[in-house]
Design an enzyme around this catalytic site. Structure first.
Site: not given
Length: 443
Positions: A50-51, A120, A191, A194
């Protein structure tokens, strides 16, 4: 053969572009083989997260190889090169190796010291291996990158300080209790924060997990993930005396727990310590509870302060990590020069031996009166002279990999004696193998 890196990351490209350039094909092996089919590209590997999106390649033509890779990345994702080029970085040779080692060691990550990138990178390498697009260059470099990353994690504190809110909360809880094994936890809210905190906490061998939320179904879903028990939101204060650790993160818009409530609960607990983590904004717990003995409350600002302190510690560790990376680069190039030294030594010995044998045969041909013993003595004499003369220079060449001037010595010997060890044939396989290794990795 040169090692190349071309790519973009969170430092050079917005998320919208990173999403478009991501390699998430149903046929990743096919994409890798398409890369190695490009002119001048002999090996290829893709790291797509993702980065960052990076292509690692081996090429005999660095400039041409980079141009082909840039064009491929644009065309494969339906972009113009002009859109992509401003966001790309390109490295070759030593700079590319340094970049790879830094990525593997998480020195180039958005969160310094995070552990996911190494896994990764290993997955990307395994895919290249299984797709037959990793060859001599990648097969030597990637294990060295993994070794560098291991040294960084073992020899520095880069991964020892929490830099996420959820993990910082767990770190603080450990400081309060020492050992979290068997401690009961209540999570108020369901959420993402949490969930992350629950994941970190359950990794500490905690006891019972209670989960509550205004929507009971969401509480049940989160509780199931971590082997916990959901309780109705209206009833959660009744269970607080059972909880050693309480984490709140709801959008209640007001206080869920007051000082008076906590004073009563701590009495019920016979003053056993309670650790409260309030990461809600607005806050769910009255800050006045911090004045109660054996109650420890931390809010989001407290946690952010811990994170900032820990980030400073990681940055200090990163300086030592950079030194380790440079040591590993020197070690790699030392090994690379030693590969060149072996065939050079063999070639020099062969050339001198050919001269010795030819000249000895000429001399012995004109000395027909010598008997067999005398002839053996002449042979032994000439061999001894050659060995004595070669001993010192060959010793220097054998140590070429340990000295920064090794490359200069090797090139001088090559030119002075007109040697081309890569093209010479030998009776065994080892010298040819070493020569091939050198040719594959020279940059």
């Amino acid at each position: 053969m040169n090692f190349l890196v071309i790519g973009l990351s969170h430092k050079t490209a917005p998320v919208e572009l990173r999403e478009r350039i991501s390699f998430s094909s149903d046929d990743p092996g096919g994409v890798l083989r398409a890369i190695t089919a490009l002119p001048g590209i002999s090996e290829g590997m893709i790291l797509s997260t993702c980065n960052r999106v990076e292509v690692y390649a081996a090429s005999g033509d660095p400039a041409g190889g980079c141009a082909c890779l840039q064009r491929f990345m644009a065309e494969h994702h339906g972009l113009d090169e002009a859109q992509l080029k401003p966001h790309l970085y390109i490295h070759s040779g030593r700079d590319a190796i340094r970049h790879l080692f830094r990525v593997a060691s998480s020195l180039d990550s958005m969160i310094l010291g995070e552990p996911q990138i190494l896994g990764q990178l290993k997955e990307a390498y395994n895919l290249a291996e299984s797709s037959c697009t990793a060859g001599p260059v990648l097969n030597r470099l990637l294990p060295r990158a993994f070794a560098a990353a291991k040294r960084v994690r073992n020899e520095t504190a880069i991964a020892q300080h929490a830099v996420s809110v959820s993990y910082a909360a767990v770190e603080l809880a450990r400081k309060i209790f020492g050992d979290l094994a068997g401690k009961s936890v209540m999570i108020v809210g369901a959420g993402k924060m949490c969930e992350l905190a629950a994941r970190h906490l359950t990794g500490q061998n905690i006891g019972e997990v209670l989960v509550t939320n205004r929507t009971l179904a969401r509480a049940q879903s989160l509780a199931e993930q971590f082997g916990g028990r959901a309780i109705p939101f209206a009833e959660f204060p009744l269970y607080l005396n059972q909880a050693d650790i309480v984490l709140t993160s709801t959008a209640a818009g007001g206080l869920l727990l007051t000082r008076a409530q906590l004073e009563q609960i701590i009495r019920q607990r016979k003053n056993r310590p309670m650790f409260l983590i309030d990461i809600a904004v607005p806050r769910n717990i009255d800050p006045e509870v911090n004045h109660i003995d054996n109650v420890y409350l931390y809010d989001i600002d407290d946690l952010n302060g811990v994170i900032e302190t820990n980030l400073r510690e990681r940055r200090k560790a990163a300086k030592k990590a950079e030194d380790i990376i440079e040591q590993e680069i020197v070690r790699f190039y030392s090994w690379l020069r030693s590969l060149e030294a072996t065939p050079m030594i063999v070639a020099l010995r062969r050339q001198v031996e050919d001269i010795r044998r030819t000249e000895t045969e000429k001399t012995l041909g004109s000395l027909q009166h010598l008997d067999a013993g005398d002839r053996r003595a002449v042979e032994a004499l000439t061999r001894a002279i050659v060995n004595k003369v070669l001993h010192s220079p060959l010793s220097v060449l054998k140590r070429a990999g340990d000295d920064i001037t090794g490359e200069i010595y090797l090139e001088a010997v090559r030119r002075l004696f007109d040697l081309n060890p890569d093209s010479q044939q030998t009776g065994g396989d080892s010298v040819e193998k070493d020569a091939d290794s050198k040719q594959d990795l020279t940059s």
